[in-house]
Design an enzyme around this catalytic site. Structure first.
Site, short mmCIF file in Angstrom:
data_model
loop_
_atom_site.label_atom_id
_atom_site.label_comp_id
_atom_site.label_asym_id
_atom_site.label_seq_id
_atom_site.Cartn_x
_atom_site.Cartn_y
_atom_site.Cartn_z
CE LYS A 17 -7.32 -2.38 6.73
NZ LYS A 17 -7.15 -0.91 6.88
N GLY A 77 -4.12 -4.27 6.03
CA GLY A 77 -3.14 -4.06 7.10
C GLY A 77 -3.43 -2.80 7.88
CG ASP A 91 -7.62 2.50 0.76
OD1 ASP A 91 -8.77 2.98 0.88
OD2 ASP A 91 -7.01 1.97 1.71
CD GLU A 132 -8.83 -0.66 0.73
OE1 GLU A 132 -8.00 -1.10 -0.10
OE2 GLU A 132 -8.60 -0.61 1.94
CB SER A 142 -0.87 -0.06 1.27
OG SER A 142 -1.61 1.11 1.42
CG ASP A 146 -10.32 -0.63 5.13
OD1 ASP A 146 -10.60 -1.16 6.21
OD2 ASP A 146 -9.22 -0.05 4.96
CE LYS A 197 -3.69 3.78 2.28
NZ LYS A 197 -4.93 3.23 2.88
CE LYS A 237 -4.73 -0.04 0.48
NZ LYS A 237 -5.39 -0.84 1.52
O1 OSB Z 1 -6.85 1.90 4.63
O2 OSB Z 1 -5.90 0.01 4.36
C1 OSB Z 1 -5.95 1.12 4.91
C2 OSB Z 1 -2.88 1.60 7.12
C3 OSB Z 1 -3.47 2.19 8.22
C4 OSB Z 1 -4.81 2.46 8.22
C5 OSB Z 1 -5.58 2.14 7.11
C6 OSB Z 1 -5.01 1.52 6.01
C7 OSB Z 1 -3.64 1.28 6.00
C8 OSB Z 1 -2.90 0.72 4.89
C9 OSB Z 1 -1.56 0.11 5.22
O3 OSB Z 1 -3.25 0.81 3.74
C10 OSB Z 1 -1.38 -1.32 4.93
C11 OSB Z 1 -0.29 -1.93 5.77
O4 OSB Z 1 -0.50 -2.19 6.97
O5 OSB Z 1 0.82 -2.15 5.25
MG MG Z 2 -8.15 0.86 3.30
#
Ligand code: OSB
Ligand code: MG
Length: 398
Positions: free
Chosen positions: A277, A305, A203, A228, A149, A253, A177, A175
């Site tokens: 998660k 994650g 995402d 996402e 990510s 999510d 952001k 992925k």
């Molecule tokens: O939206 O998936 C998410 C990390 C913290 C809070 C939300 C998200 C994320 C990530 C990180 O995308 C993924 C990772 O833990 O490597």
């Molecule tokens: Mg997410």
């Protein structure tokens, strides 16, 4: 093997003699930037259960430090675990992991804290049975594919560069952001850089509204695996409306905070792809229920994650060995995020983009207790019956 709802009579119950709750600082290499802003400081809540024979079970509650992802935040979660979730389990004399989940179902929300406690029961039980979490959960795969990510960065060029680096390292999926003003152009440039064959998704962390539907539909041109969480965390019907206007599958999510919400979202066609998660859906037993639901319905499922330490990632990796997890997990190793890990040795991504699912008993990794204790900023110690024995701040706990 998989744990039946009620274990056979010849499986002895867990007997917790002593418990600790530790608020631990994790040193991020750099802030993780999403549409809700930078996450620059990172703490997690660790739960350590010890039985009468000195065996330990570890669990991690990993909401973010701040309440900008979901309502849960780490300081509140520490109090929830120390004052409510763990005493509830200890006073109820929880004897099997699924009983921990059932006992804590009395607590509304606070899914991350409940999951940290539940994970400690699962790992203590696995340790005591001499079996792996993978075996306990009924998983099969010995290796699982991972993706990364990618944080929002100062320039699009830096994102393209990191995507190319991770693909060279073997990662199976990228992925990105996104946020209003950081979406179509970034996706276009990354797609151009990595080529059409790479699995790519985005995402939004709830940064858009339905009035952005046309803008989001422009993303249909880039062959994304999913978009996402485009809309607010509590807006299932909005996502169903948006899905009608997009060709790209919506993945949820933040919105999916229980097995019931996953079922409702799928029934409403609010998503066609599920990010699971454990901390967000209410625990490990809840995760096993969702895995079965998605497998039965043929819905693509993958593990997201929360920037966990290796202690938090361990049960997630074991879950990913179940057949319902079809897509690469956001389980990049600690080396990508942190100066070091709380497990030693930590896991790494192999050149084919997979990580190994541990087959050792309990957590499956060695917890570096010395490192953990050097990072403790607040702690509570409880007896096996839930009575607080001592509490304190930081260094006292050496
Ligand atoms: O939206 O998936 C998410 C990390 C913290 C809070 C939300 C998200 C994320 C990530 C990180 O995308 C993924 C990772 O833990 O490597
Ligand atoms: Mg997410």
């Amino acid at each position: 093997m998989g744990v039946p709802a009620a274990p056979p009579a010849d499986v002895p119950p867990i007997d917790v003699a002593r418990a600790e709750v530790l608020l631990v600082r994790l040193p991020l290499l750099e802030p993780f930037v999403t549409s809700f802003g930078p996450t620059a400081s990172r703490h997690v809540v660790l739960v350590r259960l010890e039985d009468g024979d000195g065996r330990a079970g570890w669990g991690e509650a990993a909401p973010l430090d701040h309440p900008f992802y979901l309502p849960d935040f780490v300081a509140g979660t520490f109090d929830l675990v120390a004052d409510w979730a763990l005493p509830l389990c200890l006073r109820a004399d929880v004897r099997y992991p699924r009983d921990a989940a059932r006992t804590m179902a009395a607590i509304r929300g606070n899914t991350f804290g409940r999951t940290g406690v539940e994970a400690a029961y699962w790992t203590l039980f696995a340790e005591r049975e001499g079996c792996s979490l993978r075996a306990l959960f009924g998983g099969e795969a010995s290796r699982i594919p991972v993706g990364e990510s990618l944080s929002i960065k100062p320039t699009v060029g830096e994102v393209v560069e990191e995507a190319e680096l991770r693909l060279r390292q073997g990662y199976r999926r990228i992925k990105l952001k996104i946020a209003p003003g950081w979406d179509v152009e970034v996706v276009r440039e990354v797609r151009r850089g990595v080529g059409d064959d790479v699995m790519l998704q985005v995402d939004a962390n709830a940064a858009y509204t339905l009035s952005d539907a046309d803008r989001l539909a422009e993303l249909d041109a880039f062959g994304l695996a999913c978009i996402e969480q485009p809309l607010e965390f509590d807006d299932l019907l909005g996502h169903a409306e948006l899905q009608r206007r997009l060709a790209t599958p919506i993945c949820l999510d933040e919105s999916l905070r229980s097995p019931a919400l996953v079922r409702t979202a799928l029934d409403a066609d609010a998503c066609r792809n599920v990010n699971l998660k454990p901390g967000r859906v209410g625990g490990i037993a809840a995760s096993l229920d969702i895995e079965r639901l998605c497998r039965e319905r043929g819905v693509p499922l993958w593990c997201g994650g929360m920037l966990e330490s290796g202690i938090g990632r361990a049960p997630n990796i074991a879950l990913c060995s179940l057949g319902g997890f079809t897509d690469p997990a956001d389980m990049s190793p600690a080396s990508v995020l942190y100066e070091d890990d709380l497990i030693d040795p930590t896991f790494d991504v192999e050149p084919d983009g997979c990580i190994e699912v541990p087959s050792g008993s309990g957590l499956g990794y060695r917890v570096d207790e010395e490192r953990v204790r050097s990072r403790v900023v607040r702690w509570v110690e409880l007896d096996g019956d839930g009575t607080v024995r001592a509490r304190g701040e930081g260094k006292e706990k050496g």
